[in-house]
Design an enzyme around this catalytic site. Structure first.
Site, PDB file in Angstrom:
ATOM      1  N   ALA A  82      -9.667   0.063   5.208  1.00 47.53           N
ATOM      2  CA  ALA A  82      -8.723   0.530   6.221  1.00 47.53           C
ATOM      3  C   ALA A  82      -7.509   1.118   5.525  1.00 47.53           C
ATOM      4  CB  ALA A  82      -8.302  -0.623   7.136  1.00 47.53           C
ATOM      5  N   CYS A  83      -7.129   2.308   5.959  1.00 46.64           N
ATOM      6  CA  CYS A  83      -5.932   2.944   5.404  1.00 46.64           C
ATOM      7  C   CYS A  83      -5.152   3.582   6.548  1.00 46.64           C
ATOM      8  CB  CYS A  83      -6.282   3.949   4.316  1.00 46.64           C
ATOM      9  SG  CYS A  83      -7.164   5.395   4.890  1.00 46.64           S
ATOM     10  N   ALA A  84      -4.119   4.310   6.213  1.00 44.39           N
ATOM     11  CA  ALA A  84      -3.224   4.845   7.238  1.00 44.39           C
ATOM     12  C   ALA A  84      -3.966   5.671   8.285  1.00 44.39           C
ATOM     13  CB  ALA A  84      -2.112   5.657   6.591  1.00 44.39           C
ATOM     14  N   THR A 111      -9.045   7.577   2.016  1.00 45.03           N
ATOM     15  CA  THR A 111      -9.959   6.608   1.433  1.00 45.03           C
ATOM     16  C   THR A 111     -11.390   7.129   1.374  1.00 45.03           C
ATOM     17  OG1 THR A 111      -8.523   4.997   2.474  1.00 45.03           O
ATOM     18  CG2 THR A 111     -10.495   4.140   1.509  1.00 45.03           C
ATOM     19  N   THR A 124      -6.191   1.969  10.152  1.00 45.31           N
ATOM     20  CA  THR A 124      -5.765   0.596  10.434  1.00 45.31           C
ATOM     21  C   THR A 124      -5.748   0.335  11.943  1.00 45.31           C
ATOM     22  OG1 THR A 124      -3.451   1.293  10.335  1.00 45.31           O
ATOM     23  CG2 THR A 124      -4.393   0.300   8.338  1.00 45.31           C
TER      24      THR A 124
END
Length: 106
Positions: free
Chosen positions: A9-11, A16, A41
């Site tokens: 999970a990233c912004a 990613t 996220t």
């Protein structure tokens, strides 16, 4: 069906995607059948409620500030989680990130 599911999970789930590709290549080179994917996220609650749930959840270093909040949710769902090492993320070391994910799943 994959033996293990690794969620990142990233912004926004975009930065990613290259790391996911490198992790998939490392898993395939080791003969492992893993499903590895990245999402925003904002999708964490849905990922942890999914059936099947991921076997591990990794947060991108840019959202490390969310670790305490996500840790509570992940523990409640029975999913181990951690923040991806910043150097491994920056250098796109998919093999190192994969090894960390595997350690968390033990």
């Amino acid at each position: 069906m994959a033996d293990k599911v690794i969620a990142l999970a990233c912004a926004a789930g975009m930065s990613t995607s290259l790391l996911v590709s490198k992790m998939q290549k490392a898993a395939e080179a080791s003969g492992k059948n893993y499903e590895i994917f990245a999402k925003s996220t904002a999708d964490i609650d849905n990922m942890l409620a999914a059936n099947p749930k991921p076997d591990v959840l990794l947060l991108g270093p840019q959202v490390a500030f969310m670790k305490a909040e996500v840790q509570k949710k992940a523990e409640a769902a029975g999913v181990p989680m951690d923040v991806i090492n910043m150097q491994d993320y920056g250098m796109m070391r998919g093999d190192n990130v994969l090894a960390n994910a595997e350690n968390l799943m033990k």
